[in-house]
Scaffold this motif. Structure first.
Motif, mmCIF file in Angstrom:
data_model
loop_
_atom_site.group_PDB
_atom_site.id
_atom_site.type_symbol
_atom_site.label_atom_id
_atom_site.label_comp_id
_atom_site.label_asym_id
_atom_site.label_seq_id
_atom_site.Cartn_x
_atom_site.Cartn_y
_atom_site.Cartn_z
ATOM 1 N N GLY A 1 0.813 -1.208 0.000
ATOM 2 C CA GLY A 1 0.000 0.000 0.000
ATOM 3 C C GLY A 1 0.847 1.259 0.000
ATOM 4 O O GLY A 1 2.003 1.264 -0.445
ATOM 5 N N VAL A 2 0.289 2.351 0.509
ATOM 6 C CA VAL A 2 0.979 3.645 0.509
ATOM 7 C C VAL A 2 2.087 3.636 1.547
ATOM 8 O O VAL A 2 1.863 3.350 2.717
ATOM 9 N N GLU A 3 3.282 3.952 1.113
ATOM 10 C CA GLU A 3 4.429 4.064 2.019
ATOM 11 C C GLU A 3 4.616 5.501 2.478
ATOM 12 O O GLU A 3 4.913 5.757 3.643
ATOM 13 N N ARG A 4 4.435 6.461 1.555
ATOM 14 C CA ARG A 4 4.684 7.867 1.890
ATOM 15 C C ARG A 4 3.928 8.752 0.900
ATOM 16 O O ARG A 4 3.858 8.449 -0.293
ATOM 17 N N MET A 5 3.358 9.832 1.398
ATOM 18 C CA MET A 5 2.725 10.835 0.552
ATOM 19 C C MET A 5 3.765 11.874 0.165
ATOM 20 O O MET A 5 4.737 12.110 0.881
ATOM 21 N N SER A 6 3.545 12.502 -0.977
ATOM 22 C CA SER A 6 4.496 13.493 -1.464
ATOM 23 C C SER A 6 4.516 14.737 -0.582
ATOM 24 O O SER A 6 3.462 15.257 -0.203
ATOM 25 N N ALA A 7 5.703 15.203 -0.278
ATOM 26 C CA ALA A 7 5.849 16.440 0.486
ATOM 27 C C ALA A 7 5.734 17.664 -0.415
ATOM 28 O O ALA A 7 5.473 18.771 0.063
ATOM 29 N N ASP A 8 5.911 17.466 -1.728
ATOM 30 C CA ASP A 8 5.938 18.592 -2.658
ATOM 31 C C ASP A 8 4.660 18.750 -3.464
ATOM 32 O O ASP A 8 4.356 19.840 -3.942
ATOM 33 N N VAL A 9 3.925 17.647 -3.657
ATOM 34 C CA VAL A 9 2.686 17.690 -4.434
ATOM 35 C C VAL A 9 1.558 17.232 -3.514
ATOM 36 O O VAL A 9 1.357 16.030 -3.328
ATOM 37 N N PRO A 10 0.821 18.141 -2.908
ATOM 38 C CA PRO A 10 -0.206 17.780 -1.919
ATOM 39 C C PRO A 10 -1.222 16.789 -2.482
ATOM 40 O O PRO A 10 -1.688 16.917 -3.619
ATOM 41 N N GLY A 11 -1.540 15.781 -1.669
ATOM 42 C CA GLY A 11 -2.561 14.816 -2.041
ATOM 43 C C GLY A 11 -2.108 13.724 -2.967
ATOM 44 O O GLY A 11 -2.908 12.867 -3.354
#
Length: 488
Positions: free
Chosen positions: A332-342
């Motif tokens: 599944g999701v490991e990390r969300m982007s810090a630079d591109v919200p969502g």
């Protein structure tokens, strides 16, 4: 078959999509469709050629007076994901896709629809056919094996394409345009695990986890969807209390589709069967509560199976070791982007898992906006499964597509979209493996964007496309082509 498609608007697009539905085209079996398109190009008087891998290019000269306009490459992939509902007999190598319309959407009967990327391909063919469209020099690039390995893009001939602008028509959201995508790689795990004979006091149990929605392992990875392999491993962990030994496992069919079903056989002491069934029933209720309305159809069933002389479960230690590794594996999701919200930055899909006669095979797909993060995730798999003596290899790696918000092509698209629909498009980065990243690595001068109609449920039998969005998509594509023709 599918004659009703030609009654839909725009008919020039749907007529070509009918051809795609009627021509089997799972990944690796696109030859029949390529032959049909070559014959069609000959009938249209259009030049065509193929590179050494088999990717097809069809060229059309510029409209008179537009010869100096920038060359445009229209790109899509010919193959489709081959997924069918359990119990639905369909031979993807031979049978056409049967379609129907309901509530403004086009669906397939029990299978994937192939709107990914069939509608992009159909729109490209429509552009090539449209005699009233004003355009510059055109190249239509149709790649192969996108869904399984990105093989067509990875093996695309260099110094072949001439255009400077590329329109990838493989996106799936209305009112959006994509300027970046994740890269990724397959992580393949193989092992031969020790087994021991079935004991007289052991009973074989068949367990099935079904009813999940499934979906695209990139664009849907952040949705509240169950992964059948992940959830079945929880069932196996529950059964470890009864000294269950794993006999066989089959979960998922494609590494880029979130698995909808998983089936296992275990051996456990006969005296514990009743208690094991009760534990699985409790787990079923727990999983349904956890998934909630996001994936409410889950069913976890178990039944006794007849003993067979050839059946040899894994040893208790090997079974526990494998289940522990699978339970610890990223999913599944490991990390969300810090630079591109969502936007998801890094993820993994436990796509295909099998065990037969002690032979383990796992194919996972890691994705990330950062190539280094994708490789770090792959390295975690190597470290984890190396602990159980498995052979782990990383293959079919492909680069991401770095966003260019200052793209001149993007500016033209945004202006035209605002003029047509009274609003600018949402500019997005997608957590999926568009071929743009690979194409850009081979042709770094290309200015690229990606857009398409509204498709939902891609890579699953729930795949569907909104009819109204196809009309908007075609309107936008025609207008953009004419705008680009004026640049000369």
């Amino acid at each position: 078959m599918n004659a009703h498609l030609e009654a839909l608007a725009p008919s020039i697009v749907w007529r070509h999509f009918r051809t795609l539905c009627n021509t089997p085209r799972p990944s690796g079996q696109e030859a029949a469709l390529v032959a049909i398109l070559e014959a069609w190009a000959d009938a249209q008087g259009l030049a065509h050629d193929r590179d050494s891998f088999g990717n097809l290019r069809i060229c059309k000269p510029a409209t008179a007076g537009c010869e100096k306009a920038p060359g445009v490459i229209l790109q899509g992939h010919l193959d489709m994901v081959a997924q069918a509902n359990t119990g639905h007999a369909h031979d993807f190598s031979r049978d056409p896709i049967s379609t129907y319309v309901a509530d403004g959407w086009l669906h397939a009967d029990g299978t994937t629809l192939g709107a990914d990327n069939g509608l992009g391909v159909a729109a490209i063919l429509a552009v090539l056919e449209d005699a009233e469209l004003t355009h510059g020099p055109l190249e239509a690039l149709f790649t192969l094996e996108e869904e399984t390995s990105m093989g067509g893009a990875l093996n695309l001939a260099e110094n072949w394409l001439k255009g400077s602008l590329l329109l990838n028509l493989d996106s799936e959201d209305r009112g959006e345009v994509y300027i970046g995508c994740a890269g990724g790689a397959d992580v393949v795990v193989d092992a031969q695990l020790p087994s021991a004979a079935l004991r007289d006091d052991e009973q074989l149990i068949d367990i099935a986890l079904t009813g999940l929605k499934g979906g695209h392992s990139g664009v849907d990875i952040h949705q509240p969807l169950g992964n059948a392999n992940r959830l079945m491993v929880r069932a196996l962990r529950t059964l470890e209390a009864f000294d269950a030994r794993l006999v066989s496992y089959q979960g998922g069919t494609l590494r880029n589709a979130i698995p909808r079903e998983a089936f296992v056989q275990v051996a456990l002491p006969s005296d514990d069967v009743g208690a094991a069934f009760e534990s699985l029933k409790m787990l079923e209720n727990t999983l349904r509560t956890e998934l909630g309305s996001g994936d409410s159809g889950l069913m976890l069933t178990a039944k006794r199976a007849a003993a067979e002389e050839s059946v040899e479960p894994l040893t208790l230690d090997a079974s526990a070791m494998l289940v522990a590794a699978l339970h610890a594996a990223p999913c599944g999701v490991e990390r969300m982007s810090a630079d591109v919200p969502g936007v998801v930055e890094t993820s993994n899909n436990l796509g295909v898992l099998s065990l037969e006669a002690g032979r383990l095979h796992l194919c996972a797909l890691v994705r990330s906006l950062h190539d280094t993060a994708a490789m770090a995730m792959a390295d975690r798999f190597q470290a984890l499964f190396g602990l159980i003596g498995a052979r782990v290899r990383v293959e079919n790696g492909y680069p991401g597509w770095a966003p260019n918000p200052g793209s001149a092509l993007l500016a033209i698209f945004k202006k035209r979209h605002a003029a047509l629909f009274d609003q600018e498009p949402a500019v997005k980065v997608i957590h999926a493996g568009l071929e743009c990243g690979i194409l850009g690595s081979k042709y770094p001068h290309l200015d690229m964007i990606s857009f398409g109609p509204l498709i939902r449920g891609a890579h699953s039998p729930d795949e569907r496309v909104e009819l109204e969005s196809v009309e908007e998509f075609w309107k936008m594509l025609r207008a953009l082509m004419e705008d680009l023709a004026k640049k000369g």
